[in-house]
Design a protein around this motif. Sequence first.
Motif, PDB file in Angstrom:
ATOM      1  N   TYR A   1      32.379 -27.999   7.061  1.00  0.00           N
ATOM      2  CA  TYR A   1      30.934 -28.084   7.228  1.00  0.00           C
ATOM      3  C   TYR A   1      30.614 -28.478   8.665  1.00  0.00           C
ATOM      4  O   TYR A   1      30.326 -29.616   8.958  1.00  0.00           O
ATOM      5  CB  TYR A   1      30.331 -29.067   6.230  1.00  0.00           C
ATOM      6  N   SER A   2      30.702 -27.523   9.565  1.00  0.00           N
ATOM      7  CA  SER A   2      30.387 -27.735  10.969  1.00  0.00           C
ATOM      8  C   SER A   2      29.078 -27.032  11.301  1.00  0.00           C
ATOM      9  O   SER A   2      28.767 -25.989  10.748  1.00  0.00           O
ATOM     10  CB  SER A   2      31.491 -27.165  11.865  1.00  0.00           C
ATOM     11  N   LEU A   3      28.339 -27.615  12.210  1.00  0.00           N
ATOM     12  CA  LEU A   3      27.081 -27.036  12.644  1.00  0.00           C
ATOM     13  C   LEU A   3      27.382 -25.862  13.580  1.00  0.00           C
ATOM     14  O   LEU A   3      28.131 -26.002  14.538  1.00  0.00           O
ATOM     15  CB  LEU A   3      26.260 -28.096  13.369  1.00  0.00           C
ATOM     16  N   LEU A   4      26.823 -24.710  13.284  1.00  0.00           N
ATOM     17  CA  LEU A   4      26.997 -23.516  14.120  1.00  0.00           C
ATOM     18  C   LEU A   4      25.754 -23.339  14.973  1.00  0.00           C
ATOM     19  O   LEU A   4      24.639 -23.323  14.461  1.00  0.00           O
ATOM     20  CB  LEU A   4      27.214 -22.282  13.238  1.00  0.00           C
ATOM     21  N   ARG A   5      25.968 -23.203  16.262  1.00  0.00           N
ATOM     22  CA  ARG A   5      24.861 -22.962  17.185  1.00  0.00           C
ATOM     23  C   ARG A   5      24.958 -21.529  17.687  1.00  0.00           C
ATOM     24  O   ARG A   5      26.033 -20.952  17.745  1.00  0.00           O
ATOM     25  CB  ARG A   5      24.950 -23.931  18.358  1.00  0.00           C
ATOM     26  N   PRO A   6      23.821 -20.937  18.107  1.00  0.00           N
ATOM     27  CA  PRO A   6      23.869 -19.572  18.644  1.00  0.00           C
ATOM     28  C   PRO A   6      24.765 -19.504  19.875  1.00  0.00           C
ATOM     29  O   PRO A   6      24.864 -20.466  20.634  1.00  0.00           O
ATOM     30  CB  PRO A   6      22.420 -19.268  19.022  1.00  0.00           C
ATOM     31  N   LEU A   7      25.395 -18.364  20.080  1.00  0.00           N
ATOM     32  CA  LEU A   7      26.262 -18.203  21.239  1.00  0.00           C
ATOM     33  C   LEU A   7      25.479 -18.251  22.540  1.00  0.00           C
ATOM     34  O   LEU A   7      25.966 -18.761  23.545  1.00  0.00           O
ATOM     35  CB  LEU A   7      27.030 -16.882  21.140  1.00  0.00           C
TER      36      LEU A   7
ATOM     37  N   GLU B   1      30.013 -32.779  24.450  1.00  0.00           N
ATOM     38  CA  GLU B   1      29.883 -32.593  23.010  1.00  0.00           C
ATOM     39  C   GLU B   1      31.221 -32.158  22.409  1.00  0.00           C
ATOM     40  O   GLU B   1      31.937 -31.338  22.962  1.00  0.00           O
ATOM     41  CB  GLU B   1      28.836 -31.511  22.758  1.00  0.00           C
ATOM     42  N   LYS B   2      31.548 -32.729  21.258  1.00  0.00           N
ATOM     43  CA  LYS B   2      32.793 -32.376  20.580  1.00  0.00           C
ATOM     44  C   LYS B   2      32.715 -30.952  20.042  1.00  0.00           C
ATOM     45  O   LYS B   2      31.739 -30.560  19.444  1.00  0.00           O
ATOM     46  CB  LYS B   2      33.039 -33.351  19.427  1.00  0.00           C
ATOM     47  N   GLU B   3      33.738 -30.194  20.262  1.00  0.00           N
ATOM     48  CA  GLU B   3      33.796 -28.802  19.805  1.00  0.00           C
ATOM     49  C   GLU B   3      34.423 -28.756  18.409  1.00  0.00           C
ATOM     50  O   GLU B   3      35.557 -29.157  18.236  1.00  0.00           O
ATOM     51  CB  GLU B   3      34.640 -27.976  20.776  1.00  0.00           C
ATOM     52  N   ASP B   4      33.644 -28.320  17.413  1.00  0.00           N
ATOM     53  CA  ASP B   4      34.118 -28.262  16.040  1.00  0.00           C
ATOM     54  C   ASP B   4      34.603 -26.882  15.635  1.00  0.00           C
ATOM     55  O   ASP B   4      35.035 -26.683  14.517  1.00  0.00           O
ATOM     56  CB  ASP B   4      33.007 -28.672  15.069  1.00  0.00           C
ATOM     57  N   TRP B   5      34.501 -25.914  16.519  1.00  0.00           N
ATOM     58  CA  TRP B   5      34.842 -24.540  16.155  1.00  0.00           C
ATOM     59  C   TRP B   5      35.997 -24.031  16.990  1.00  0.00           C
ATOM     60  O   TRP B   5      36.048 -24.232  18.188  1.00  0.00           O
ATOM     61  CB  TRP B   5      33.645 -23.621  16.372  1.00  0.00           C
ATOM     62  N   ASN B   6      36.933 -23.380  16.339  1.00  0.00           N
ATOM     63  CA  ASN B   6      38.026 -22.690  17.014  1.00  0.00           C
ATOM     64  C   ASN B   6      37.769 -21.205  16.783  1.00  0.00           C
ATOM     65  O   ASN B   6      38.157 -20.643  15.773  1.00  0.00           O
ATOM     66  CB  ASN B   6      39.365 -23.119  16.431  1.00  0.00           C
ATOM     67  N   TYR B   7      37.051 -20.565  17.693  1.00  0.00           N
ATOM     68  CA  TYR B   7      36.487 -19.245  17.472  1.00  0.00           C
ATOM     69  C   TYR B   7      37.506 -18.170  17.097  1.00  0.00           C
ATOM     70  O   TYR B   7      37.233 -17.308  16.306  1.00  0.00           O
ATOM     71  CB  TYR B   7      35.705 -18.792  18.703  1.00  0.00           C
ATOM     72  N   PHE B   8      38.674 -18.216  17.682  1.00  0.00           N
ATOM     73  CA  PHE B   8      39.621 -17.132  17.450  1.00  0.00           C
ATOM     74  C   PHE B   8      40.912 -17.616  16.792  1.00  0.00           C
ATOM     75  O   PHE B   8      41.936 -16.960  16.863  1.00  0.00           O
ATOM     76  CB  PHE B   8      39.926 -16.417  18.765  1.00  0.00           C
ATOM     77  N   ALA B   9      40.873 -18.753  16.107  1.00  0.00           N
ATOM     78  CA  ALA B   9      42.072 -19.364  15.548  1.00  0.00           C
ATOM     79  C   ALA B   9      42.840 -18.439  14.624  1.00  0.00           C
ATOM     80  O   ALA B   9      44.061 -18.396  14.657  1.00  0.00           O
ATOM     81  CB  ALA B   9      41.713 -20.653  14.809  1.00  0.00           C
ATOM     82  N   GLU B  10      42.151 -17.710  13.791  1.00  0.00           N
ATOM     83  CA  GLU B  10      42.820 -16.896  12.783  1.00  0.00           C
ATOM     84  C   GLU B  10      42.806 -15.405  13.096  1.00  0.00           C
ATOM     85  O   GLU B  10      43.351 -14.614  12.348  1.00  0.00           O
ATOM     86  CB  GLU B  10      42.167 -17.131  11.414  1.00  0.00           C
TER      87      GLU B  10
END
Length: 105
Positions: free
Chosen positions: A40-46, A2-11
């Motif tokens: 607008y990315s889908l966020l899933r639970p950790l 699955e493509k990762e749309d989130w960069n959790y710690f980018a900023e």
Amino acid sequence: KEKEDWNYFAEENNAEGGIWPLANNMRWHTGIHLKPNNRYSLLRPLIPGTIIAARFCDDYKNSPFGSKYSNSFVLMKHYFGSKRIPFYILYSELGSKKAIEEHGF
């Protein structure tokens, strides 16, 4: 994969307001900011859990500072380890109902 749309710690290291767990004013900041690579990315639970409470605003709110914000949230209950110690994660400032409908989530 699955493509990762989130960069959790980018900023996190460049945040003007401070970094977790302390803000620049030395007040406790109890969360981290998740910055999507796409607005607008889908966020899933950790991790798997149960939804305890949720609210989705109809549209973004206007702040007194001239920007828009969301008061949408999902509160989830999770369990840790073999003793199943409960803990909670609050996902806040999520997309509005209008944004969810417009982007097909």
